[in-house]
Design a protein around this motif. Structure first.
Motif, PDB file in Angstrom:
ATOM      1  N   LEU A   1       7.764 -21.234  40.270  1.00 49.36           N
ATOM      2  CA  LEU A   1       7.483 -20.725  38.937  1.00 49.36           C
ATOM      3  C   LEU A   1       5.994 -20.458  38.728  1.00 49.36           C
TER       4      LEU A   1
ATOM      5  N   GLN B   1       7.641 -24.149  52.139  1.00 48.84           N
ATOM      6  CA  GLN B   1       8.121 -24.929  50.998  1.00 48.84           C
ATOM      7  C   GLN B   1       9.303 -24.279  50.306  1.00 48.84           C
ATOM      8  N   HIS B   2       9.693 -23.123  50.749  1.00 47.21           N
ATOM      9  CA  HIS B   2      10.760 -22.463  50.015  1.00 47.21           C
ATOM     10  C   HIS B   2      12.133 -22.809  50.559  1.00 47.21           C
ATOM     11  N   GLU B   3      12.168 -23.778  51.468  1.00 44.68           N
ATOM     12  CA  GLU B   3      13.476 -24.187  51.966  1.00 44.68           C
ATOM     13  C   GLU B   3      14.380 -24.559  50.805  1.00 44.68           C
ATOM     14  N   PRO B   4      15.396 -23.801  50.574  1.00 46.34           N
ATOM     15  CA  PRO B   4      16.255 -24.159  49.456  1.00 46.34           C
ATOM     16  C   PRO B   4      17.024 -25.452  49.718  1.00 46.34           C
TER      17      PRO B   4
ATOM     18  N   PHE C   1      11.807 -21.396  42.819  1.00 46.76           N
ATOM     19  CA  PHE C   1      11.193 -22.728  42.826  1.00 46.76           C
ATOM     20  C   PHE C   1       9.683 -22.644  42.761  1.00 46.76           C
TER      21      PHE C   1
ATOM     22  N   ILE D   1      20.403 -28.036  36.945  1.00 50.06           N
ATOM     23  CA  ILE D   1      20.684 -27.348  35.682  1.00 50.06           C
ATOM     24  C   ILE D   1      21.601 -26.156  35.902  1.00 50.06           C
ATOM     25  N   THR D   2      21.349 -25.450  36.986  1.00 54.09           N
ATOM     26  CA  THR D   2      22.201 -24.305  37.289  1.00 54.09           C
ATOM     27  C   THR D   2      23.651 -24.739  37.462  1.00 54.09           C
TER      28      THR D   2
ATOM     29  N   LEU E   1      10.976 -29.718  41.330  1.00 52.72           N
ATOM     30  CA  LEU E   1      11.322 -28.631  40.418  1.00 52.72           C
ATOM     31  C   LEU E   1      12.616 -27.976  40.894  1.00 52.72           C
ATOM     32  N   GLY E   2      12.668 -27.812  42.243  1.00 54.80           N
ATOM     33  CA  GLY E   2      13.853 -27.184  42.821  1.00 54.80           C
ATOM     34  C   GLY E   2      15.115 -27.940  42.457  1.00 54.80           C
TER      35      GLY E   2
ATOM     36  N   TYR F   1       8.775 -25.284  32.944  1.00 57.98           N
ATOM     37  CA  TYR F   1      10.181 -24.922  33.083  1.00 57.98           C
ATOM     38  C   TYR F   1      10.983 -25.399  31.871  1.00 57.98           C
TER      39      TYR F   1
ATOM     40  N   ARG G   1      11.634 -15.872  50.806  1.00 56.41           N
ATOM     41  CA  ARG G   1      13.019 -16.150  50.381  1.00 56.41           C
ATOM     42  C   ARG G   1      13.101 -16.447  48.884  1.00 56.41           C
ATOM     43  N   VAL G   2      13.395 -17.694  48.564  1.00 56.35           N
ATOM     44  CA  VAL G   2      13.671 -18.016  47.169  1.00 56.35           C
ATOM     45  C   VAL G   2      12.372 -18.060  46.373  1.00 56.35           C
TER      46      VAL G   2
ATOM     47  N   GLN H   1      20.660 -17.635  32.427  1.00 55.19           N
ATOM     48  CA  GLN H   1      19.624 -18.660  32.553  1.00 55.19           C
ATOM     49  C   GLN H   1      18.269 -17.998  32.784  1.00 55.19           C
TER      50      GLN H   1
ATOM     51  N   ILE I   1      15.995 -27.448  38.852  1.00 57.86           N
ATOM     52  CA  ILE I   1      16.596 -26.139  38.618  1.00 57.86           C
ATOM     53  C   ILE I   1      18.025 -26.118  39.133  1.00 57.86           C
ATOM     54  N   ARG I   2      18.196 -26.685  40.311  1.00 60.41           N
ATOM     55  CA  ARG I   2      19.528 -26.632  40.908  1.00 60.41           C
ATOM     56  C   ARG I   2      20.533 -27.429  40.077  1.00 60.41           C
TER      57      ARG I   2
END
Lengths: 140, 1149
Positions: free
Chosen positions: A103, B18-21, A101, B47-48, B40-41, B90, A97-98, A13, B44-45
């Motif tokens: 992009l 904001q990066h809290e998954p 998200f 789709i994954t 967006l998260g 995306y 971290r991640v 992906q 993405i999630r």
């Protein structure tokens, strides 16, 4: 010259793609799939440069994520190999971290480093400076 | 700006919040930004989490639909819009087009606030390509932002400009960006330099005036700005290194400072100072010091220091060392440095680190040409690498070996390459390697047997992806033989034997290319072997024909072989069986081949004459005008068939028919027009092109004859009693199926008025010349099947197989294509097919065949095309002008035009009384240009054209003269889109008003987009008088209109030569007037505008370019009255086109 910059996970992906030469949108997915297939087929003790069609792929693996850069023959493979690491270090410095998200921010960082297929900035603080200013404005 | 930014830790936590998954859709009460991002998260999630492509597509389509609704809703806030943009980015990244969002991206860049604006710009740069029309809408925003007082906005604008910007809008922002070069903030100056670099890439002319400012940027107090300017310098030095030698000192000083650690510490990467900057500087130094001892002298010290400093064990220092080594081996050598560099390479190659080994091999491959001993030093390592488990290492090693191949090691190296090929799956690698093997085999083959075996391996491993040149070269080599001629038959016998052995294996599947090669060789040379019964070979070929895996093209080759073998046997059961079997074949082409074969078998004497043994290299004459069909055509016309009209004439008529009212007088009734326009249209290829060459006055020759059927100059191959061999000294290529088929069919149909025969002999020589030219046009592309050996290799003289020089090599080995052409043209019992065939030929021949029509515009075309070669001389302006004037006056003398029958459209009714003759504006008169010629006219307007050959384009100057006594307004000139040409800027032009009895003109720059020897650019003129009027015209443009000399040094030539891959070789005969090389080259220089780079002994090199900048290099060598031409160019069609022109001018002079 750098032709494209990709971040693809092990499942194939795409997480980020930036093309420095125009490629039709329907050809991109195919190219990306081929590229990741090529990278996945290689073991750890094989070299990180792949000859692919008329250009070369330089790749680095970070956990489940591959960063792959397509270059032509004028580019120095090792310099690009280290560019990838520099890029990852910058991301690491900025995000805790991640990153997937964010992009837009990853793109903004990449745009500071590579323009028109040329490496234009590798100084970490200078790469991040414009983004920090934007963040500060958003914050206030 | 970095000083403005305070990177405090207090900023970071807020950012990272904001990066809290874990944040799901809706953001669960978080701040708006966080919830937006998490949308967006969640996308993405989800789709994954999906497992199939189909599900992904469904989900994305859903997402796109909702996005489409959101972005077009008027209530959507900019913040939401920004979030939508990221999701669109995306979706596009995954390959789903979202073009509905493009305009919103532009709007966001325009209206957004900082981060939103940045995302808008980002989306634009990702979505749109360089030539996208929406990009124009961005220009205004960019201009506004460049003028903003907010530095962040200026930064963004500069970034987008350096990523993507419409070329034609550069002037709108250029002054603003130039101003930024003086800005106090480094980031602004740096980005301004980057933007200028972009401009330099897309429109170098527009930034020519700011070269001084580049120098200032190079000396900027900030290292970042300086580094940015290096990109421009690298590019400029690549294009012209001699112009920047004076800067060598500066680059050396900068590198010294960088290496010495004088830059701020944040430029370091893993404690190596600015490594990428060092690499960039090393590249520049390499370019500057190349072949220049004095400049190289300046950099020895700093290179030495770079080597010394880069001793930390880190990848990035290896990258620097690699670059250093390359530079040291590129510049003028210094032994001390070479030694150190060699040591460095040794360290790389021996390293256990695989990436380093790769780098070492690459460096070794680069330096090995200068210093082959280095290979000896590392031979063991190289051997090891050959068996390395990593195929990439193997491939790099083979590349290295390829460069050091010679007569002694060729067997081993080729074996290694073949071994690699057997494992390789990747098509690109196969094509590449197969080409190299074929090249090496041809060059260094130790003996015949090995050569044949190797080539067999090439064809079987390479399969059908091998480059078509390889089989063609191979067959050509077999056919032409070698200099000494002794081993020729031996080699052919080997080949035949090996193929018979291959065919023994019943179930083997061979690639089509190999089967084709086999068929050809068996057909030509199987009779050299006396101990094998031809019947056996025929049986094998027969069984091949029945296999389903054999393509129709291959079957054509096989049938040709069968026919050839059959001609050498008295009678064969297999042939009879084959004829029986395939007479009812469902495949038309097979039926046709068998039909031909059958007819030939019935007349063995004729068959032997057509297919003599080993005649593939003999000259042949092709009657491409199909003049032997003239009687047949006449008969058809007599029976009332419609006369042939060329394609464009039909088009014109079709267009004119579309008018509502016909104001033209009706044409003559049919009975008389059969003999006038009808016959002329048909016979014209022979008559008119012939006429224009003999007298230079095509109009006269062409049109005096229009009331009789013109048959002189038409050679009769076929008469009432059949084939007329006695009158024929050369029957064309004897095994030419085209002639065969025509014969068998048309023998009884074509009449042969005996009275005309006496005239034939007198005209024959002119006719032959014409035909040879035609033949060279026809087979021009096939001449390119020449060698692949590299000119740069020092030992070309030791080639094993050198080709014999042939008087005329304009032959076609690929008979299959003849077969196919023949299929179309042979069986034309109805007249209707003839025009179609003519049209086909017209396409092939580009020029000759279309030189005929009654319409005046065509005569103009002819004139343009005709005079071009003479008019294009680089020097001798006056002479050229008088030349072209001559040809014009003879072609356009009033008396000629008055002989014209009024054509249906009456376009040239008043050609003789032109009231207003335009002339070029003063500024263009200085430039080389053609005469002003008339394109077309009617009662109100006349259209004239003049070609101006400027340095960077062909400038078509179109004059419109108003013949009426009232002013005309809104006259609109439009060029149609042409396949081969590109009109820069807009293809149309509107004259607002043209005063009574006056002339207006406009200019259009034209480039050749797709290469052709000659092409037609047509257009129309529309205007309002009492009624709307429409006037059509067309212009013939020749390849030579777009060729300009290219100045370069011998060294540059050598380097460029090696980097080019498209080869075309041809020997042409030199006429007595230009027996010396320099005379011949001067002819080429004057007529084709080639630049003579150098003449050494009996060799000369020339260079030219096709506008805008496609180079073509030419290497000439004279030997025994022949001129061997060897073209190379990055564009494959260009050498063919130029070769044709060369042949033409050499024949003319």
């Amino acid at each position: 010259m750098i032709k494209f910059f990709l971040m693809v996970n092990k499942q194939g992906q795409t997480r980020l793609s930036r093309y420095y030469e125009h490629v039709e949108i329907n050809k991109r997915a195919m190219l990306e799939a081929e590229v990741i297939k090529n990278c996945l087929s290689r073991s750890k003790d094989q070299c990180s440069f792949i000859e692919y069609k008329d250009f070369k792929l330089v790749y680095r693996q970070y956990a489940a994520l591959f960063v792959v850069v397509g270059i032509n023959e004028t580019e120095n493979e090792m310099a690009v190999y280290e560019l990838i690491h520099n890029f990852v270090e910058v991301l690491d410095k900025y995000f805790s971290r991640v990153i997937m998200f964010n992009l837009d921010r990853v793109h903004i960082i990449l745009d500071e480093m590579v323009l028109n297929g040329c490496i234009v900035e590798t100084n970490r603080s200078r790469i991040l400076a414009p983004l920090f200013v934007l963040d500060k404005v958003v914050e206030s | 700006m970095s000083d403005v930014v305070e990177r405090t830790l207090s900023v970071l936590p807020g950012l990272l919040g904001q990066h809290e998954p874990g944040a799901g859709p809706g953001g669960a009460g978080g701040p708006a930004r966080a919830s937006a991002t998490s949308r967006l998260g969640s996308l993405i999630r989800s789709i994954t989490a999906l497992t199939s492509k189909h599900e992904e597509e469904k989900l994305i389509q859903q997402e796109l639909t909702s996005l489409k609704a959101t972005v077009s809703a008027p209530t959507t806030t900019l913040r939401l819009m920004k979030e939508c943009m990221v999701r669109l980015i995306y979706c596009e990244m995954l390959g789903y087009e979202s073009s509905f969002g493009y305009i919103h991206a532009i709007k966001l860049a325009q209206q957004g606030n900082l981060l939103e604006k940045r995302v808008g710009y980002l989306a634009v740069s990702l979505f749109l390509h360089e030539n996208h029309e929406l990009l124009l809408l961005l220009v205004n925003t960019v201009v506004k932002d460049l003028q903003s007082t907010n530095l962040v906005e200026v930064c963004m604008a500069l970034t987008i400009v350096s990523q993507i910007f419409p070329r034609e809008m550069i002037p709108a922002v250029l002054p603003l960006i130039e101003d930024k070069l003086q800005h106090s903030k480094e980031i602004i100056r740096r980005k301004a330099v980057q933007a200028l670099y972009k401009f330099y890439l897309i429109a170098p002319n527009q930034v020519q005036h700011i070269h001084d400012k580049f120098r200032k940027a190079l000396c900027d107090r900030d290292a970042g700005v300086m580094a940015a300017s290096l990109h421009i310098y690298l590019q400029m030095i690549k294009e012209n290194s001699s112009g920047y030698k004076d800067l060598t000192g500066s680059f050396v000083t900068i590198l010294k400072q960088v290496v010495g650690g004088k830059l701020p510490i944040d430029f370091n990467y893993h404690s190596v100072p600015a490594p990428w900057l060092q690499i960039q500087l090393l590249r520049i130094l390499g370019l500057l010091g190349k072949n220049d001892p004095r400049t190289s002298e300046l950099m020895y010290d700093v290179l030495d220091e770079s080597l010394r400093r880069a001793e930390i064990n880190h990848n990035i220092t290896y990258a620097i060392l690699f670059e250093c080594v390359q530079t040291i081996y590129t510049i003028h050598p210094k032994s001390e440095l070479l030694e150190k560099a060699a040591k460095c390479i040794g360290k790389f190659v021996l390293s256990p680190k695989i990436n380093l080994k790769y780098l070492g091999l690459k460096a070794l491959t680069y330096v090995i040409q200068q210093d082959p001993n280095l290979a000896l030093q590392h031979q063991m390592t190289i051997i090891e690498c050959l068996d390395h488990p990593d195929p990439i290492i193997k491939r790099e090693t083979l590349e290295l070996l390829y460069r050091i191949t010679n007569g002694q090691n060729v067997v081993v190296i080729v074996q290694k390459m073949l071994d690699y090929l057997k494992e390789s799956k990747e098509e690109y690698a196969i094509i590449n390697l197969v080409g190299k093997i074929a090249e090496l085999a041809e060059k260094y083959a130790p003996d015949d047997e090995w050569f044949i075996q190797t080539m067999n391996a090439v064809f079987s491993v390479g399969g059908d992806v091998v480059h078509p040149d390889i089989p063609n070269n191979f067959l050509r080599l077999l056919a032409e033989g070698f200099d000494d001629g002794k081993g020729d038959d031996q080699l052919r016998i080997y080949a035949v034997q090996s193929y018979l052995a291959l065919l023994e294996e019943e179930d083997a599947l061979y690639p089509q290319k190999l089967l084709q090669v086999m068929s050809w060789v068996l057909g030509e040379y199987s009779s050299l072997i006396t101990d094998v019964d031809p019947e056996v070979i025929l049986t094998k070929l027969h069984s091949l024909l029945k296999k389903t895996c054999v393509t129709s093209e291959t079957k054509a080759w096989i049938m040709a072989a069968v026919t050839k073998i059959a001609s050498r046997t008295s009678c064969s059961k297999t042939v009879d069986k084959l004829i029986q079997e395939f007479s009812n074949s469902l495949e038309t082409y097979m039926r046709q081949y068998v039909f031909e074969l059958k007819h030939l078998c019935e007349n063995k004497v004729l068959m032997k004459k057509f297919l003599p043994f080993d005649a593939s290299c003999n000259d042949m004459v092709v009657d491409a005008s199909l003049s032997f069909l003239d009687g047949f055509v006449a008969e058809g016309l007599g029976r009332g068939a419609a006369p042939y009209k060329p394609h464009h004439q039909r088009q014109e008529e079709k267009l004119s028919q579309e008018k509502a009212l016909n104001f033209e007088p009706y044409g003559l009734s049919f009975a008389s027009s059969v003999s006038s326009s009808g016959i002329t249209g048909r016979q014209s290829p022979t008559v008119l092109s012939f006429g224009s060459d003999t007298s230079g006055n095509s109009a006269e020759t062409g049109h005096k004859e229009t009331n009789t059927l013109k048959l002189e100059g038409v050679r009769k191959l076929w008469g009432k009693e059949g084939y007329l061999p006695k009158k024929e000294n050369k029957v064309g290529k004897e095994n030419e199926p085209q002639t065969v088929a025509c014969g068998s069919l048309l023998a009884g149909q074509v009449g042969d008025p005996p009275a005309l025969r006496s005239e034939q002999v007198a005209i024959l020589s002119e006719e032959d010349k014409e035909k040879q030219q035609l033949a060279s046009t026809l087979f021009i592309g096939l001449g390119s099947n020449a060698g692949v050996s590299l000119m740069g290799k020092a030992d070309t003289s030791t080639q094993k197989f050198k080709r014999k020089s042939k008087i005329n090599e304009t032959q076609n080995i690929e008979e299959a294509s003849d077969f196919q052409n023949a299929a179309a043209s042979d069986f034309g019992p109805l007249l209707d097919t003839v025009p179609i065939n003519m049209e086909d030929c017209e396409g092939n021949l580009h020029t000759r065949l279309r030189k005929a029509s009654l319409c005046s515009s065509d005569i103009v075309e002819d004139n343009l095309a005709f005079e071009t070669p003479q008019a294009l001389k680089k020097s001798g302006l006056d002479q050229r002008l008088s030349d072209s004037r001559l040809s014009q006056s003879s072609l356009f003398a009033d008396s000629n035009i008055e002989i014209f029958q009024p054509p249906p459209s009456a376009q040239c009714e008043s050609a003789s009384k032109t009231p207003l003759v335009p002339s070029l504006p003063e500024e263009l008169k200085e430039l080389t240009h053609s005469e002003v010629v008339e394109l077309c006219q009617n009662d109100a307007l006349a259209l004239y054209l003049c070609k101006v050959w400027t340095d960077d384009s062909l400038l078509l100057t179109v004059f419109v003269s108003n013949k009426t006594i009232s002013a005309l307004s809104a006259v609109n000139l439009v060029f149609e889109e042409a396949e081969h040409f590109q009109i820069l800027e807009s293809p149309s032009y509107q004259f607002p008003v043209i005063e009574a009895r006056s002339v207006e003109h406009c200019q259009k720059c034209v480039w050749m987009d797709k290469i052709c020897t000659q092409g037609v650019l047509s257009g129309s003129l529309n205007f309002q008088s009492e009624m709307e009027t429409h006037l059509e015209f067309s212009v013939t443009l020749s390849l030579l209109d777009f060729i300009r000399p290219m100045e370069m040094t011998t060294e540059d030539f050598g380097n460029l030569w090696l980097s080019l891959s498209n080869d075309v070789k041809q020997n042409i005969k030199m006429s007595s007037s230009q027996d010396s090389l320099s005379a011949a080259l001067n002819t080429l220089q004057q007529k084709l505008k080639l630049h003579i780079v150098d003449i050494i002994g009996n060799e000369g090199i020339l260079a030219c370019q096709l506008l805008p900048s496609v180079p073509c290099l030419l290497h000439c060598r004279t030997h025994s009255g022949m001129l061997a031409l060897w073209f190379r160019s990055p564009c494959s069609a260009l050498p063919d086109g130029l070769l044709y022109q060369c042949q033409k001018v050499m024949e003319e002079s």
